[in-house]
Design an enzyme around this catalytic site. Structure first.
Site, short mmCIF file in Angstrom:
data_model
loop_
_atom_site.label_atom_id
_atom_site.label_comp_id
_atom_site.label_asym_id
_atom_site.label_seq_id
_atom_site.Cartn_x
_atom_site.Cartn_y
_atom_site.Cartn_z
CG ASP A 133 30.97 -89.04 86.43
OD1 ASP A 133 30.24 -88.47 86.75
OD2 ASP A 133 31.11 -88.88 85.22
CE LYS B 32 24.06 -86.20 88.43
NZ LYS B 32 25.74 -85.77 87.60
CD GLU C 145 28.20 -83.59 87.83
OE1 GLU C 145 28.30 -82.85 87.39
OE2 GLU C 145 27.37 -84.62 88.33
CG ASP D 263 28.91 -81.51 82.88
OD1 ASP D 263 29.35 -82.49 81.69
OD2 ASP D 263 29.56 -82.35 83.56
P1 ADP Z 1 26.65 -87.32 81.51
O1 ADP Z 1 27.82 -86.53 81.74
O2 ADP Z 1 25.71 -86.72 80.77
O3 ADP Z 1 26.37 -88.79 81.83
P2 ADP Z 1 28.50 -87.62 79.22
O4 ADP Z 1 29.53 -87.30 79.68
O5 ADP Z 1 28.65 -89.51 79.25
O6 ADP Z 1 27.18 -87.45 79.78
O7 ADP Z 1 28.15 -87.75 77.24
C1 ADP Z 1 27.28 -88.23 77.00
C2 ADP Z 1 27.11 -87.53 75.59
O8 ADP Z 1 28.11 -87.30 74.55
C3 ADP Z 1 26.18 -88.35 74.26
O9 ADP Z 1 25.35 -87.08 73.68
C4 ADP Z 1 27.36 -89.08 73.05
O10 ADP Z 1 26.40 -89.51 71.77
C5 ADP Z 1 28.50 -87.54 73.54
N1 ADP Z 1 29.54 -88.40 73.07
C6 ADP Z 1 30.61 -89.12 73.08
N2 ADP Z 1 31.25 -89.37 72.68
C7 ADP Z 1 31.46 -88.26 71.25
C8 ADP Z 1 32.57 -88.43 69.86
N3 ADP Z 1 33.44 -88.86 70.08
N4 ADP Z 1 32.12 -87.10 69.15
C9 ADP Z 1 30.47 -86.63 69.92
N5 ADP Z 1 29.98 -86.81 70.80
C10 ADP Z 1 30.28 -87.48 71.79
MG MG Z 2 28.87 -85.75 83.07
#
Ligand code: ADP
Ligand code: MG
Length: 620
Positions: free
Chosen positions: A24, A86, A183, A205
């Site tokens: 991913d 990205k 995705e 998402d």
């Molecule tokens: P991307 O797909 O853009 O790479 P992610 O799926 O990794 O992003 O999501 C990142 C976001 O998720 C960040 O804003 C992070 O603060 C939030 N996040 C991660 N864990 C938690 C949680 N336990 N509660 C709320 N938000 C969270």
């Molecule tokens: Mg993602």
């Protein structure tokens, strides 16, 4: 060659296995997963962490740091620290969202954006390759062998240029790409939804900086992306911001130093994440002048602060459903993806909107990587059975030539295979009994600029007035990319059919060139299309007026007839030129001049039809 048959009851000898991984490659975080002993596992780094921040930092000596180490440089050296790269994949300068504020120095180069760093010019492809390299090294270390291939996920809305950029990044990182996978499809696969019968699924998402909603349709083990929508500038980071702004208001701190701002923002994010588990989060930050900020944020206050952000995600959801032509009740299941969907306020809003609890058993950070790993494992043949998905996309739109040399797209590019689409066409002349169908591929508006794939004819259409025949043209592309086109006249049932191999001989470079052409010429094409459409419209009107005059000239006075003839002459004159607006004006003028004529003909024909009929027959 002879086929081998194993003894009844005996197990077939295990085929030599290759290790395949699913990756991913996220905007904020990236992950790598594999399938071990039939079960998907997300691979950890040496410190036991599964998430790799998608951040790359360049030092002057061309040394590169990736992940947490790179992220530490973000506020100190933003110009050489790439976050959210990205967003730039496969994009030119003109493609970037308007409000994206860019902390990087963009190089003045055509094509994909390039960044000037202190280590030289780098492209988004190179930056992404560094992230992929780090994941590949992690996988090699934890699996103890070289990687046989990778499935890499991309957003469903990624176009061919963005997909190609992702593939190139993988190549640079020394990975063999088995397939790119959407995705949302990966997330659905992780939940085993592909094992079900049929149905519509929504994938919600919410990542760090992006929000994507996808509507998928599952039929016979294949997912089709019906619609995608989202907000490229809305994500978990905005929730951090909301808490940060609240902290500033609470403490009366108007303009914190950059260092304090970073500390406060970090504390805001931690509090937000903690509130997904608890109803209260303590916040404690020591500022650069030694003062301590201590506050407690309750979930209730947090929900109030972020209410508008939560709502903001729902309008793209509505739009996606509308685009897919579906109602909320049609959705069989909702999958949550992205770290930010851990927030209870999001889960509740999604549940309320879809009137059902979303699927949350899998870790929303990991669900995409897990689906990619399952797909990778199947693709290298480590999975028994043949009930596996075959997902692929059409690189360029498929369509047919219509009047005026225009290409009408029937299957848009990036449609997931297999796919079938139909559209109705009609005849152009009275008594027309055959139709020539020209199948083309490409993004351009004009057939002459597209690639010609095949021609065939539909004959034996019963003679009818122009526009009365209903010819349904169906495009069908099977899982191997084999296209068949059929045309059937609906009232008579006459049919013709042809099979074509659409992308045969089209190399990746050709695809890129054709896409670039279509971007470059988009404006010309619109002009050319307008001109041709107006010409067709003008010719159609001339033909219809001529036919009407031939039949009912007697209904007109000399004066009226003269005006119509004059309008026709004027229209004929503009049709020789290339000014679409002039043609449009002449069409309107002629239409106006003949309105009265048309009305009189209508009356006349009604009277003719009614003559001799009894009143009661008309009242049924
Ligand atoms: P991307 O797909 O853009 O790479 P992610 O799926 O990794 O992003 O999501 C990142 C976001 O998720 C960040 O804003 C992070 O603060 C939030 N996040 C991660 N864990 C938690 C949680 N336990 N509660 C709320 N938000 C969270
Ligand atoms: Mg993602």
């Amino acid at each position: 060659m002879l086929l081998q048959i194993s003894e009844p009851g005996a197990k077939a000898p295990a085929a030599p296995k290759r290790v395949a991984v699913g990756i991913d490659l996220g905007t904020t975080h990236s992950l790598v997963a594999t399938v071990r002993d039939q079960r998907p596992v997300v691979l950890e780094d040496a410190e036991g962490r599964v998430l790799l921040p998608s951040v790359v930092h360049y030092h002057a000596d061309r040394q590169v740091e990736v992940g947490y180490e790179a992220r530490a440089w973000q506020s100190e050296d933003p110009a050489n620290t790439f976050v959210s790269v990205k967003r730039y994949m496969g994009r030119g300068r003109g493609d970037l969202p308007d409000h994206l504020d860019i902390p990087y120095r963009l190089a003045d180069a055509p094509g994909m954006v390039q960044f000037e760093t202190r280590a030289g010019t780098v492209s988004p492809v190179q930056v992404s390759a560094e992230i992929l390299k780090a994941l590949r090294e992690r996988a090699v270390r934890s699996l103890g062998e070289e990687i046989g291939g990778a499935v890499i996920t991309v957003p469903a809305y990624f176009d061919e240029a963005q997909r190609q950029a992702t593939k190139d990044a993988a190549k640079l990182a020394g990975l063999e790409v088995l397939r790119l996978l959407n995705e949302p499809t990966a997330a659905a696969v992780a939940y085993g939804l592909d094992q079900g019968a049929e149905g519509i699924y929504a994938v919600y998402d919410l990542g760090g900086g992006t929000f994507d909603i996808s509507i998928l349709k599952l039929t016979r083990g294949v997912f089709e992306v019906l619609a995608t929508n989202g907000d490229p500038l809305l994500g978990g980071d905005d929730f951090d911001r909301a808490v940060y702004d609240w902290l500033l208001r609470e403490t009366g701190l108007a303009t914190p130093t950059p260092g304090d701002a970073r500390r406060l923002l970090g504390a805001a994010r931690s509090a937000k994440e903690l509130l997904s588990e608890r109803t209260e989060a303590p916040i404690s930050v020591v500022l650069s002048d030694g003062t301590r900020v201590e506050r407690t944020l309750s979930r209730w206050v947090f929900d109030t602060l972020t209410e508008s952000l939560v709502k903001k995600t729902l309008s793209p959801v509505r739009k996606a459903l509308r685009d897919a032509g579906l109602a909320i009740g049609d959705v069989k299941g909702v999958v949550l993806v992205g770290g930010a969907t851990r927030m209870p306020c999001i889960r509740q809003a999604v549940a309320e909107f879809f009137q059902q609890p979303p699927l949350t058993d899998l870790d929303p950070d990991q669900v995409v990587a897990i689906g990619a790993a399952l797909q990778a494992n199947a693709l290298v043949g480590n999975r028994g059975g043949d009930d596996w998905l075959l997902l692929d996309v059409i690189p360029l739109s498929l369509g047919i030539e219509t009047l005026g040399g225009l290409a009408e797209k029937i299957i848009p590019r990036n449609s997931t295979l297999p796919v079938a689409r139909a559209q109705e066409f009609t005849t152009w002349k009275d008594g027309q009994t055959a139709m020539s169908i020209h199948v083309v591929q490409g993004e351009r508006e004009l057939v002459s600029e597209c690639r010609s794939l095949a021609r065939f004819e539909l004959r034996g259409i019963p003679p009818m007035v122009a526009g009365a025949a209903r010819v349904r043209v169906t495009f069908q592309v099977d899982a191997d990319g084999l296209l068949s086109v059929s045309a059937a006249e609906q009232t008579s049932g006459v049919e013709a059919k042809i099979e074509v191999k659409p992308s045969y001989g089209l190399k990746d470079e050709d695809i890129t060139r054709m896409l670039e052409d279509s971007f470059r010429h988009a404006q010309d094409d619109i002009e050319a299309r307008r001109l041709r459409e107006q010409k067709v419209e003008g010719l159609r009107l001339l033909e219809a007026t001529e036919a009407a005059l031939a039949e009912d000239r007697a209904l007109l006075s000399e004066d009226e007839a003269a005006r119509i003839y004059q309008g026709m002459a004027q229209l004929r004159q503009t049709l020789d030129g290339s000014d679409w607006e002039a043609i449009k004006a002449a069409v309107e003028a002629l239409n106006q001049a003949s309105t009265e004529f048309a009305a009189r003909r209508m009356d006349h024909s009604i009277r003719r039809a009614l003559a001799g009929q009894k009143l009661e027959q008309l009242q049924v």
